[in-house]
Design an enzyme around this catalytic site. Structure first.
Site, PDB file in Angstrom:
ATOM      1  CG  HIS A 197      40.428  35.772  46.101  1.00  0.00           C
ATOM      2  ND1 HIS A 197      40.321  35.546  47.241  1.00  0.00           N
ATOM      3  CD2 HIS A 197      40.741  34.312  45.456  1.00  0.00           C
ATOM      4  CE1 HIS A 197      40.318  34.247  47.628  1.00  0.00           C
ATOM      5  NE2 HIS A 197      40.466  33.464  46.639  1.00  0.00           N
ATOM      6  CD  GLU A 198      39.454  33.690  41.836  1.00  0.00           C
ATOM      7  OE1 GLU A 198      40.502  32.888  41.749  1.00  0.00           O
ATOM      8  OE2 GLU A 198      38.852  33.676  42.611  1.00  0.00           O
ATOM      9  CG  HIS A 205      44.405  32.337  43.517  1.00  0.00           C
ATOM     10  ND1 HIS A 205      45.000  31.194  44.826  1.00  0.00           N
ATOM     11  CD2 HIS A 205      43.015  32.469  44.095  1.00  0.00           C
ATOM     12  CE1 HIS A 205      43.860  31.119  45.663  1.00  0.00           C
ATOM     13  NE2 HIS A 205      42.715  31.618  44.942  1.00  0.00           N
ATOM     14  CD  GLN A 265      41.853  28.806  43.479  1.00  0.00           C
ATOM     15  OE1 GLN A 265      41.159  29.541  42.610  1.00  0.00           O
ATOM     16  NE2 GLN A 265      41.180  28.394  44.486  1.00  0.00           N
ATOM     17  CB  CYS A 281      40.303  30.699  49.067  1.00  0.00           C
ATOM     18  SG  CYS A 281      41.177  30.147  47.732  1.00  0.00           S
ATOM     19  CG  LEU A 282      36.467  27.387  45.426  1.00  0.00           C
ATOM     20  CD1 LEU A 282      36.091  27.348  43.864  1.00  0.00           C
ATOM     21  CD2 LEU A 282      35.332  26.756  46.180  1.00  0.00           C
ATOM     22  N   GLY A 287      34.930  32.269  41.823  1.00  0.00           N
ATOM     23  CA  GLY A 287      36.227  32.515  40.961  1.00  0.00           C
ATOM     24  C   GLY A 287      37.106  31.308  41.153  1.00  0.00           C
TER      25      GLY A 287
HETATM   26 NI    NI Z   1      40.970  31.765  45.864  1.00  0.00          NI
END
Ligand code: NI
Length: 175
Positions: free
Chosen positions: A135-136, A139, A51, A93-94, A46
């Site tokens: 999670h998204e 953000h 981000q 997480c990226l 995701g």
């Molecule tokens: Ni993330």
């Protein structure tokens, strides 16, 4: 389409709250398309607009299919309308590369969101997809999973857990 740079933990943008999308125009579509390309390139599960440095309420989630084909879910202005159950599992997480932690999330989540044309819809997610939704959406509030993880895993623990997982349901992907 173009790849966008993924911001890493420590960048102040990741701590800010994102604003709702009001205009469903080509600028939004370009953002969504670029985010999709960036997500596939990074091999994540995701990605949220902050981000890539855009403080708008836009997220992508890849929903794994039984046939191995992932479905890309585009969510604009998403909100959780129902959550039930609980799961405790690994999250990455990226924006926090190489770090994995254990996070408790609801097992099932129902969202209300808009598509890229502004049309409202509801969507339900269970298991890994419910986790990715939560999670998204976090953000969009400026929250990283490292703030809500009840345990950050050591390298040995990651290796052990990944081995267990790989025997079962495929590899873990960061969100
Ligand atoms: Ni993330």
């Amino acid at each position: 389409m173009a790849l966008r740079n993924i911001l890493k933990e420590g960048e102040s943008t990741l701590k800010k709250r994102s604003r709702p999308v009001a205009d469903f125009n080509e600028r939004l579509w370009e953002l969504l398309d670029d985010m999709a390309e960036t997500l596939y390139e990074a091999d994540g599960l995701g990605l949220a607009a902050p981000q890539v440095g855009v403080l708008r309420r836009v997220v992508l989630v890849l929903q794994p299919g039984a046939d191995g084909e992932d479905t890309l879910i585009e969510l604009v202005n998403p909100e959780i309308v129902e959550a039930s159950g609980e799961q405790d599992g690994i999250e990455g997480c990226l924006s926090v590369p190489g770090v994995w932690g254990l996070v408790r999330r609801p097992m099932r989540v129902k969202l209300r969101a808009q598509d890229r044309h502004g049309k409202h819809f509801e969507i339900e997610g269970e298991g890994i997809t419910a986790r990715a939704f939560c999670h998204e959406l976090a953000h969009l509030e400026g929250q990283l999973f490292t703030e809500v993880a009840h345990k950050i895993l050591s390298e040995d623990e990651i290796e052990e857990l990944m081995q267990e997982r790989n025997e079962g349901a495929g590899e873990e992907k960061p969100e």
